[in-house]
Motif scaffolding. Structure first.
Motif, mmCIF file in Angstrom:
data_model
loop_
_atom_site.group_PDB
_atom_site.id
_atom_site.type_symbol
_atom_site.label_atom_id
_atom_site.label_comp_id
_atom_site.label_asym_id
_atom_site.label_seq_id
_atom_site.Cartn_x
_atom_site.Cartn_y
_atom_site.Cartn_z
ATOM 1 N N ARG A 20 -7.833 -30.102 -39.309
ATOM 2 C CA ARG A 20 -9.100 -29.829 -39.992
ATOM 3 C C ARG A 20 -9.718 -31.103 -40.548
ATOM 4 N NH1 ARG A 20 -9.283 -24.481 -43.544
ATOM 5 N NH2 ARG A 20 -8.900 -23.005 -41.876
ATOM 6 N N ALA A 23 -8.350 -32.991 -43.843
ATOM 7 C CA ALA A 23 -7.006 -32.441 -44.073
ATOM 8 C C ALA A 23 -6.019 -33.519 -44.507
ATOM 9 C CB ALA A 23 -6.510 -31.758 -42.803
ATOM 10 N N ARG A 83 -12.048 -33.557 -34.277
ATOM 11 C CA ARG A 83 -12.594 -32.846 -35.457
ATOM 12 C C ARG A 83 -11.852 -31.545 -35.635
ATOM 13 N NH1 ARG A 83 -18.854 -32.169 -36.417
ATOM 14 N NH2 ARG A 83 -18.009 -31.495 -38.406
ATOM 15 N N GLY A 84 -11.890 -31.037 -36.837
ATOM 16 C CA GLY A 84 -11.280 -29.736 -37.084
ATOM 17 C C GLY A 84 -11.978 -28.668 -36.265
ATOM 18 N N GLU A 86 -12.671 -25.760 -36.997
ATOM 19 C CA GLU A 86 -13.568 -24.911 -37.768
ATOM 20 C C GLU A 86 -14.996 -25.473 -37.787
ATOM 21 O OE1 GLU A 86 -11.719 -27.093 -39.094
ATOM 22 O OE2 GLU A 86 -12.670 -27.982 -40.828
#
Ligand SMILES: Nc1nc2c(ncn2[C@@H]2O[C@H](COP(=O)(O)OP(=O)(O)OP(=O)(O)O)[C@@H](O)[C@H]2O)c(=O)[nH]1
Ligand SMILES: [Mg+2]
Length: 117
Positions: A20, A23, A83-84, A86
């Motif tokens: 993420r 993170a 990249r994450g 999400e």
């Protein structure tokens, strides 16, 4: 193949880091490389990316999965930062999948991914 020969052909360990946004990925890589310095980032053409440009386009440039991130004090590793998932949903996931697939077809061992974290 002799492990020493494999090691020679790999040259630098190429690691894809997936996690993420925010993170703590970069922090972990610094610990692994035993450094506090900021990573140096090269684009896929091998050109060094200006950190000022990265600040301005943090969400895009910095996370181009093809970029190679290294620490000058520990040149044994090349990191690719994703990249994450999400952040962009499906398209980000597809980008990571495409990157892994294309790297697995690289003829030279040094261009393939050796580890995915
Ligand atoms: N409390 C705490 N903070 C941490 C830890 N690891 C990292 N941080 C902090 O979290 C923030 C993000 O860390 P980064 O290492 O930049 O995270 P990242 O995943 O590389 O972030 P992006 O590249 O922006 O996606 C920084 O302010 C770090 O100092 C941890 O284990 N505990
Ligand atoms: Mg980071």
């Amino acid at each position: 193949m002799d492990p020493l020969t494999i090691r020679e052909r790999i040259g630098r360990f190429r690691i894809l880091v997936v996690g993420r946004a925010n993170a703590g990925k970069t922090t972990i890589l610094q610990r692994v490389c035993n450094t506090r310095e900021n990573p140096v980032i090269y684009n896929s053409a091998g050109e060094k990316i200006d950190p000022a440009v990265l600040e301005a386009s943090r969400d895009r440039g910095l996370h181009d999965i093809e970029n190679e991130m290294t620490f000058e004090s520990n040149p044994g590793f090349i990191f690719h930062d994703s990249r994450g998932f999400e952040a962009g949903g499906e398209s980000e996931f597809d980008k990571v999948k495409a990157f892994i697939a294309s790297r697995s077809k690289e003829a030279r061992l040094k261009d393939r991914l050796h580890v995915i974290w």
